[in-house]
Design a protein around this motif. Sequence first.
Motif, mmCIF file in Angstrom:
data_model
loop_
_atom_site.group_PDB
_atom_site.id
_atom_site.type_symbol
_atom_site.label_atom_id
_atom_site.label_comp_id
_atom_site.label_asym_id
_atom_site.label_seq_id
_atom_site.Cartn_x
_atom_site.Cartn_y
_atom_site.Cartn_z
ATOM 1 N N PHE A 26 0.811 -1.219 0.000
ATOM 2 C CA PHE A 26 0.000 0.000 0.000
ATOM 3 C C PHE A 26 0.847 1.272 0.000
ATOM 4 O O PHE A 26 0.803 2.089 0.922
ATOM 5 N N SER A 27 1.638 1.415 -1.051
ATOM 6 C CA SER A 27 2.352 2.659 -1.339
ATOM 7 C C SER A 27 2.733 2.637 -2.806
ATOM 8 O O SER A 27 2.566 1.627 -3.491
ATOM 9 N N GLY A 41 -6.848 -1.851 -4.099
ATOM 10 C CA GLY A 41 -5.739 -2.770 -4.303
ATOM 11 C C GLY A 41 -6.187 -4.174 -4.649
ATOM 12 O O GLY A 41 -5.494 -4.893 -5.370
ATOM 13 N N LEU A 95 -7.674 1.806 0.206
ATOM 14 C CA LEU A 95 -6.619 1.171 -0.571
ATOM 15 C C LEU A 95 -6.804 -0.337 -0.648
ATOM 16 O O LEU A 95 -6.451 -0.959 -1.654
ATOM 17 N N ALA A 96 -7.363 -0.927 0.408
ATOM 18 C CA ALA A 96 -7.608 -2.369 0.386
ATOM 19 C C ALA A 96 -8.600 -2.737 -0.706
ATOM 20 O O ALA A 96 -8.447 -3.772 -1.379
ATOM 21 N N ALA A 103 -1.280 2.031 -4.464
ATOM 22 C CA ALA A 103 -1.002 0.614 -4.232
ATOM 23 C C ALA A 103 -0.102 0.101 -5.346
ATOM 24 O O ALA A 103 -0.152 0.594 -6.477
ATOM 25 N N VAL A 162 1.120 3.346 4.746
ATOM 26 C CA VAL A 162 -0.019 4.272 4.751
ATOM 27 C C VAL A 162 0.154 5.309 5.849
ATOM 28 O O VAL A 162 -0.036 6.512 5.639
ATOM 29 N N LEU A 169 -6.438 3.256 4.554
ATOM 30 C CA LEU A 169 -6.081 1.863 4.311
ATOM 31 C C LEU A 169 -7.290 1.056 3.848
ATOM 32 O O LEU A 169 -7.176 0.177 2.990
#
Length: 324
Positions: A113-114, A177, A173-174, A138, A125, A170
């Motif tokens: 996650f970056s 991602g 992003l989850a 991501a 994050v 997060l």
Amino acid sequence: MSSPLPILFAGTPQVAVPALELLASDSEHFKVVAVLTRPDAPQGRGRKLAPSPVKAAAVALGIDVLESNPSDPDFPQTLQATGARCGAVVAYGRILKQPVLDALEGGWYNLHFSLLPQWRGAAPVQRALWSGEQITGATVFQLTKGMDEGPIVAQSTVRIGEHETSGELLERLAQDGAHLLAASLEAVGEGRAVPQPQPQGAYEIARKITTEDAHVRFDQPAFAVDRQIRACTPEPGAWCQYHAGQDAQPVVLHILRAQPLSQADNAPGQTLPVGHLLVGKHAVWVGTKTQPLELLEVKAAGKKAMKAADWARGAHCEAGAYCD
């Protein structure tokens, strides 16, 4: 039509569940043959053993679960016996050594996650938010023995919200991602993926944020204090020590939400010393190195989360009350 790609999924916390569920639901392209996760661990006040969120999701989906130690000498054979061709990793929490990486012919692909190569490490994050970055994202990359250094398959970007916490970011992003990982694995299975080496250079490492890191520093500018609080929420939790007066014993106070104030806001018409509190009828402010910071939601030790103004009334904040 080609057969579905057999995948072994490795993950542990809730943030990995969206990717597992998405891969498991796409039976046209994937077959999740097994899930590798951390063993059940003590949780809650009773410290009873409980499964990881990924294990619970796998059981609900009817997928076989492996809780073996990947450092065991016979673990590569255990992996090969699953029939998996590729491994998909999302926040598994253990280092996979070279014999394990070599055990699956199609390789291992990690969702990080970056925007690699920036923020390699455990807390990308939180560190991106704390540093004041406006854009993050991501990355799906192929695992190698170096920490988050493998060649990149795909990336996606998101804008960080002005008041967003690391937990909220997060969670977004989850979800994003999960789709990035699925698209990347689909390309791998069809032979279309062309992983590209990461650029060389010096980049920030996303060190894990400790409880001591989360101790709020009010001697910083208000915008920096705000970033620290948002980066540490919900884990490990931003906190300070509240003193009801100069001679009072301090108690731990968690700060869940706060916001810097501009000249246009309903800010106190005075400068507050660093850490000192000013309690209004509907608001609570704390002094920083620059303008006051408004506390919006807090949680005192042994209490439920509540609006800061409600807490201040119950705590009977008096003149001279401060936080450090």
